[in-house]
Design a protein around this motif. Structure first.
Motif, PDB file in Angstrom:
ATOM      1  N   THR A 285     -46.922  25.525 -13.450  1.00  0.00           N
ATOM      2  CA  THR A 285     -48.261  25.486 -12.780  1.00  0.00           C
ATOM      3  C   THR A 285     -49.186  25.668 -13.991  1.00  0.00           C
ATOM      4  O   THR A 285     -50.359  24.885 -14.012  1.00  0.00           O
ATOM      5  CB  THR A 285     -48.545  26.315 -11.487  1.00  0.00           C
ATOM      6  OG1 THR A 285     -47.510  26.151 -10.782  1.00  0.00           O
ATOM      7  CG2 THR A 285     -49.794  26.159 -11.056  1.00  0.00           C
TER       8      THR A 285
ATOM      9  N   ILE B  99     -48.550  18.563  -9.948  1.00  0.00           N
ATOM     10  CA  ILE B  99     -48.354  20.218 -10.095  1.00  0.00           C
ATOM     11  C   ILE B  99     -49.674  20.831  -9.980  1.00  0.00           C
ATOM     12  O   ILE B  99     -49.875  21.950  -9.581  1.00  0.00           O
ATOM     13  CB  ILE B  99     -47.537  20.572 -11.206  1.00  0.00           C
ATOM     14  CG1 ILE B  99     -46.055  19.930 -11.142  1.00  0.00           C
ATOM     15  CG2 ILE B  99     -47.463  22.236 -11.354  1.00  0.00           C
ATOM     16  CD1 ILE B  99     -45.311  20.219 -12.141  1.00  0.00           C
TER      17      ILE B  99
ATOM     18  N   ASP C 298     -45.552  22.014  -5.452  1.00  0.00           N
ATOM     19  CA  ASP C 298     -44.434  22.630  -6.233  1.00  0.00           C
ATOM     20  C   ASP C 298     -43.674  21.777  -7.095  1.00  0.00           C
ATOM     21  O   ASP C 298     -43.773  20.521  -7.194  1.00  0.00           O
ATOM     22  CB  ASP C 298     -43.615  23.412  -5.211  1.00  0.00           C
ATOM     23  CG  ASP C 298     -42.979  22.513  -4.324  1.00  0.00           C
ATOM     24  OD1 ASP C 298     -41.407  22.392  -4.861  1.00  0.00           O
ATOM     25  OD2 ASP C 298     -43.521  21.968  -3.582  1.00  0.00           O
TER      26      ASP C 298
END
Length: 119
Positions: free
Chosen positions: A22, A42, A47
């Motif tokens: 992330t 992302i 996710d």
């Protein structure tokens, strides 16, 4: 080693990997350069596993802003040159506003991400 310890260590590993992915995606998108669909997904809050799963379908039918070439490692010492589609923020946001996968749980995540980006 107990099963509960293994499970706890696995949870920590997956959370750390998710956090790294992330942060990397946010950093890359913040540069303003075109990025891959997976990186944009992302950074939008989806996710890593879901982004990896739906990136190909997400980018299908969309004209890329730019293309690049990268190397993918195959078995042994073999490598393959593949073309990568890159999208700018405007193209990605427009595609995210209309794309919904058939899986209802994933579709809900995509809808939340679209609302977050639109706000």
């Amino acid at each position: 080693m107990k099963a509960s310890n293994r499970q706890a260590r696995r949870t920590i590993r997956t959370r750390a990997a998710q956090t790294r992915a992330t942060r990397r995606a946010h950093r890359n998108v913040a540069t303003g350069l075109p990025q891959t669909a997976r990186t944009h997904l992302i950074a939008a809050g989806i996710d890593d596993q879901t982004a990896k799963r739906y990136a190909g379908a997400f980018s299908r039918g969309t004209t890329p802003t730019q293309t690049s070439e990268t190397v993918v490692k195959l078995r042994g010492r073999r490598r393959k040159h593949v073309t990568v589609k890159l999208y700018d923020n405007a193209t990605f946001t427009a595609r995210l506003a209309i794309y919904r996968p058939r899986d209802l749980a994933a579709a809900a995540r995509f809808e939340q991400a679209a609302h977050r980006l639109a706000a």
